[in-house]
Design an enzyme around this catalytic site. Structure first.
Site, PDB file in Angstrom:
ATOM      1  N   ALA A  82      36.581  49.565  -7.713  1.00  0.00           N
ATOM      2  CA  ALA A  82      35.735  48.734  -7.936  1.00  0.00           C
ATOM      3  C   ALA A  82      35.265  48.555  -9.628  1.00  0.00           C
ATOM      4  O   ALA A  82      36.578  48.827 -10.549  1.00  0.00           O
ATOM      5  CB  ALA A  82      34.172  49.413  -8.044  1.00  0.00           C
ATOM      6  N   GLY A  94       9.379  -3.590  12.206  1.00  0.00           N
ATOM      7  CA  GLY A  94       9.967  -2.255  12.001  1.00  0.00           C
ATOM      8  C   GLY A  94       9.085  -1.509  11.249  1.00  0.00           C
ATOM      9  O   GLY A  94       9.800  -0.551  10.232  1.00  0.00           O
ATOM     10  N   TYR A 123      38.050  28.723 -10.172  1.00  0.00           N
ATOM     11  CA  TYR A 123      38.729  27.130 -10.500  1.00  0.00           C
ATOM     12  C   TYR A 123      38.917  27.807 -11.986  1.00  0.00           C
ATOM     13  O   TYR A 123      37.674  28.431 -12.786  1.00  0.00           O
ATOM     14  CB  TYR A 123      37.043  27.143 -10.368  1.00  0.00           C
ATOM     15  N   ARG A 125       0.380  -1.232   0.319  1.00  0.00           N
ATOM     16  CA  ARG A 125       0.152   0.084  -0.353  1.00  0.00           C
ATOM     17  C   ARG A 125       0.488   1.305   0.147  1.00  0.00           C
ATOM     18  O   ARG A 125       0.215   2.192  -0.364  1.00  0.00           O
ATOM     19  CB  ARG A 125      -1.192  -0.079   1.288  1.00  0.00           C
TER      20      ARG A 125
HETATM   21  C1  UD1 Z   1      -0.578  -7.732  13.681  1.00  0.00           C
HETATM   22  C2  UD1 Z   1      -0.594  -8.849  14.822  1.00  0.00           C
HETATM   23  C3  UD1 Z   1      -2.098  -8.495  15.417  1.00  0.00           C
HETATM   24  C4  UD1 Z   1      -1.228  -7.313  16.050  1.00  0.00           C
HETATM   25  C5  UD1 Z   1      -1.582  -5.978  14.746  1.00  0.00           C
HETATM   26  C6  UD1 Z   1      -0.823  -4.608  15.882  1.00  0.00           C
HETATM   27  C7  UD1 Z   1       0.513 -11.131  14.134  1.00  0.00           C
HETATM   28  C8  UD1 Z   1      -1.162 -12.496  13.454  1.00  0.00           C
HETATM   29  N1  UD1 Z   1      -0.896 -10.339  14.292  1.00  0.00           N
HETATM   30  O1  UD1 Z   1      -1.077  -7.965  12.514  1.00  0.00           O
HETATM   31  O2  UD1 Z   1      -1.790  -9.680  16.235  1.00  0.00           O
HETATM   32  O3  UD1 Z   1      -3.006  -6.195  16.588  1.00  0.00           O
HETATM   33  O4  UD1 Z   1       0.046  -6.549  14.869  1.00  0.00           O
HETATM   34  O5  UD1 Z   1      -0.312  -4.012  14.341  1.00  0.00           O
HETATM   35  O6  UD1 Z   1       1.126 -10.539  14.172  1.00  0.00           O
HETATM   36  N2  UD1 Z   1       5.782  -9.871   8.895  1.00  0.00           N
HETATM   37  C9  UD1 Z   1       6.831 -10.584   8.203  1.00  0.00           C
HETATM   38  N3  UD1 Z   1       6.982 -11.833   7.700  1.00  0.00           N
HETATM   39  C10 UD1 Z   1       5.470 -12.373   7.734  1.00  0.00           C
HETATM   40  C11 UD1 Z   1       4.223 -11.654   8.143  1.00  0.00           C
HETATM   41  C12 UD1 Z   1       4.411 -10.180   8.354  1.00  0.00           C
HETATM   42  O7  UD1 Z   1       8.360 -10.233   8.837  1.00  0.00           O
HETATM   43  O8  UD1 Z   1       5.705 -13.665   7.338  1.00  0.00           O
HETATM   44  C13 UD1 Z   1       6.019  -7.778   9.466  1.00  0.00           C
HETATM   45  C14 UD1 Z   1       5.126  -7.686   8.328  1.00  0.00           C
HETATM   46  O9  UD1 Z   1       6.235  -7.089   7.380  1.00  0.00           O
HETATM   47  C15 UD1 Z   1       5.024  -5.968   8.842  1.00  0.00           C
HETATM   48  C16 UD1 Z   1       4.671  -6.948  10.369  1.00  0.00           C
HETATM   49  O10 UD1 Z   1       5.652  -8.121  10.133  1.00  0.00           O
HETATM   50  O11 UD1 Z   1       6.055  -5.351   9.657  1.00  0.00           O
HETATM   51  C17 UD1 Z   1       3.002  -7.068  11.111  1.00  0.00           C
HETATM   52  O12 UD1 Z   1       2.382  -8.247  10.215  1.00  0.00           O
HETATM   53  P1  UD1 Z   1       1.632  -7.800   9.263  1.00  0.00           P
HETATM   54  O13 UD1 Z   1       0.592  -9.102   9.007  1.00  0.00           O
HETATM   55  O14 UD1 Z   1       0.513  -6.063   9.408  1.00  0.00           O
HETATM   56  O15 UD1 Z   1       0.295  -8.702  10.993  1.00  0.00           O
HETATM   57  P2  UD1 Z   1      -1.034  -7.632  11.154  1.00  0.00           P
HETATM   58  O16 UD1 Z   1      -1.865  -8.033  10.422  1.00  0.00           O
HETATM   59  O17 UD1 Z   1      -1.213  -6.067  11.293  1.00  0.00           O
END
Ligand code: UD1
Ligand code: CA
Length: 452
Positions: free
Chosen positions: A420, A100, A384, A14
């Site tokens: 000047a 991150g 220069y 997004r």
């Molecule tokens: C997650 C939590 C949710 C919480 C929310 C808060 C889980 C399953 N859910 O949901 O309970 O309320 O954060 O913001 O953890 N990422 C990876 N590898 C993966 C999946 C995710 O590195 O395989 C990283 C994503 O880049 C992201 C973070 O983990 O930075 C969170 O993942 P995302 O899928 O966005 O979890 P949420 O649905 O936000």
């Protein structure tokens, strides 16, 4: 012992960008770098970053100083992501899990969370939201103890009413993670291995889940799109402005202030609207900065006035100096006490001595100017020749007339006067007058041409 694991493998669709999400910035610094900096404040033994999308650019940008990278080739969920880091974790450490794309988290909040971890307990950072939609919900029993986390998509209507949500941030013992993560399954709506599922496992083993809350909600806000990025940027800047106000800085409008680095201020400084500070900037006492200035990596002394629309980069300004409006100090410009740089003047790699003035429309580059020198309007150091750069030396008390070209290398001795409009190509001895222009010729009885 503390291991920090930062999840940063997501693509960030997004953001509509070619760059991995975590490399987008708040205050000029990647989201992920903010999180790494906070981790360093905790004195973590190791920082493990789970990377996937754009892994190479993340490595290149964030570097490897006390950081190890873990590749997650397929994004199968947050539980799967942390699992990739298991082989690197110390056997008996506390593991702090961060994101991150949640850049404003504060180290005090994290320290508090880490302190909840014990032999029979883990720490979970939660927050109460008016609109908890989309978040994992914290499920508690009659006694108020946390029993599980249910993702929004898996929650029933009753559970969806819960306003306390999972921030994702947790602190768990390494040995517990080693036991729980391999047991995760993906039997849920999202078909992912969900890290929050370890909460129910902990409960089943009779452990207690100790929750902590951040001081401010903004600490746990994540960025998924450019609008959220802009919102967090403003929060960051307003917090920075409040800090500086508390330190005694007058900011004419805290809503129109941007600092993308560190700004140190002395007593009774004033910053007008729309100024941008970058890198490390230090202001002495009684410094006044006019509107629309851009100042990066600069040391500004006491009682200095920087007038509007001035650009300063990697320069030093001594006590009592004045600069601008519309002036530009480029790298290695060094103004001594009481120097005055006026409008449309560019200074590069040059020392301007005590009390010396360059008031209008000039370029001074690769130069050393003594004290009490007056440089007339439109003076150019011709530094220069198209290949090499040469130096101009101007001793104390020199007066350079307007519209003068000083062709470097060139030396002007003490108290020299330059007429000047001169093009000065030969050194001038102390106290001499140099005039290097054709003598004026007046033709009397001159008739202007007439139209035929
Ligand atoms: C997650 C939590 C949710 C919480 C929310 C808060 C889980 C399953 N859910 O949901 O309970 O309320 O954060 O913001 O953890 N990422 C990876 N590898 C993966 C999946 C995710 O590195 O395989 C990283 C994503 O880049 C992201 C973070 O983990 O930075 C969170 O993942 P995302 O899928 O966005 O979890 P949420 O649905 O936000
Ligand atoms: Ca998310």
């Amino acid at each position: 012992m503390l291991d920090v694991v930062i999840l940063a493998a997501g693509k960030g669709t997004r953001m509509c960008s070619n760059k991995p999400k975590v490399l987008h910035t708040i205050a000029g610094k990647p989201f992920l770098q903010h999180v790494v900096d906070r981790s360093r404040e905790l004195d973590a033994d190791n920082i493990h970053i789970v990377v996937g999308h754009g892994a190479d650019s993340v490595r290149a940008e964030i570097g490897s100083e006390n950081i190890s990278y873990v590749q997650q080739t397929e994004q199968l969920g947050t539980g799967h992501a942390v699992k990739q880091a298991l082989p690197q974790l110390q056997a008996d450490s506390t593991v702090l899990i961060l994101y991150g794309d949640v850049p404003l988290i504060k180290s005090e909040t994290l320290k508090n969370l880490v302190s909840q971890v014990g032999e029979k307990s883990l720490g979970l950072l939660t927050v109460n939201l008016d609109n908890p939609s989309g978040y994992g919900r914290i499920i508690r029993d009659q006694d108020g103890s946390v029993v599980s986390i249910i993702e929004h998509k898996d929650a029933n209507l009753e559970q969806q009413k819960v306003k306390e949500v999972n921030t994702g941030v947790m602190a768990v013992r390494s040995q517990d993670l080693q036991r729980w993560l391999p047991q995760l399954n993906n039997n849920n709506v999202q078909k992912e291995y969900l890290l929050p599922d370890i909460i129910a496992m902990a409960k089943a083993e009779g452990m207690s889940i100790e929750t902590a809350q951040p001081a401010e909600e903004s600490e746990v806000l994540g960025v998924n799109n450019r609008l959220q990025q802009a919102e967090l940027e403003r929060i960051y800047q307003v917090n920075m402005a409040k800090d500086l106000l508390a330190q005694g800085l007058t900011l004419l409008d805290p809503a129109r202030f941007d600092c993308r680095g560190t700004l140190k201020v002395g007593k009774d400084c004033l910053v007008d609207i729309n100024c941008v500070f970058e890198g490390d900037v230090t202001l002495g006492d009684n410094v006044k900065i006019g509107p629309n200035c851009h100042i990066s990596d600069a040391v500004i002394g006491d009682d200095v006035e920087i007038k509007s629309h001035t650009v300063i980069e990697n320069a030093q300004v001594g006590n009592n100096a004045t600069v601008g409006p519309f002036a530009r100090l480029r790298p290695q410009a060094e103004l001594n006490e009481g120097a005055k740089i006026g409008n449309f003047v560019e200074i590069k790699k040059a020392v301007i001595g005590k009390g010396s003035k360059v008031s209008h429309l000039s370029y001074i580059g690769d130069a050393e100017i003594g004290s009490d020198v007056n440089i007339g309007a439109g003076t150019i150091t011709c530094n220069y020749d198209g290949v090499n750069k040469f130096k101009t030396k101007i001793s104390d008390g020199v007066f350079v007339g307007s519209n003068t070209a000083l062709v470097a290398p060139i030396n002007l001795g003490e108290n020299v006067t330059v007429g000047a409009g001169s093009v000065v190509t030969v050194d001038v001895k102390d106290n001499d007058l140099a005039v290097a222009r054709t003598r004026q010729r007046n033709i009397s009885g001159w008739k202007r041409p007439v139209k035929k």
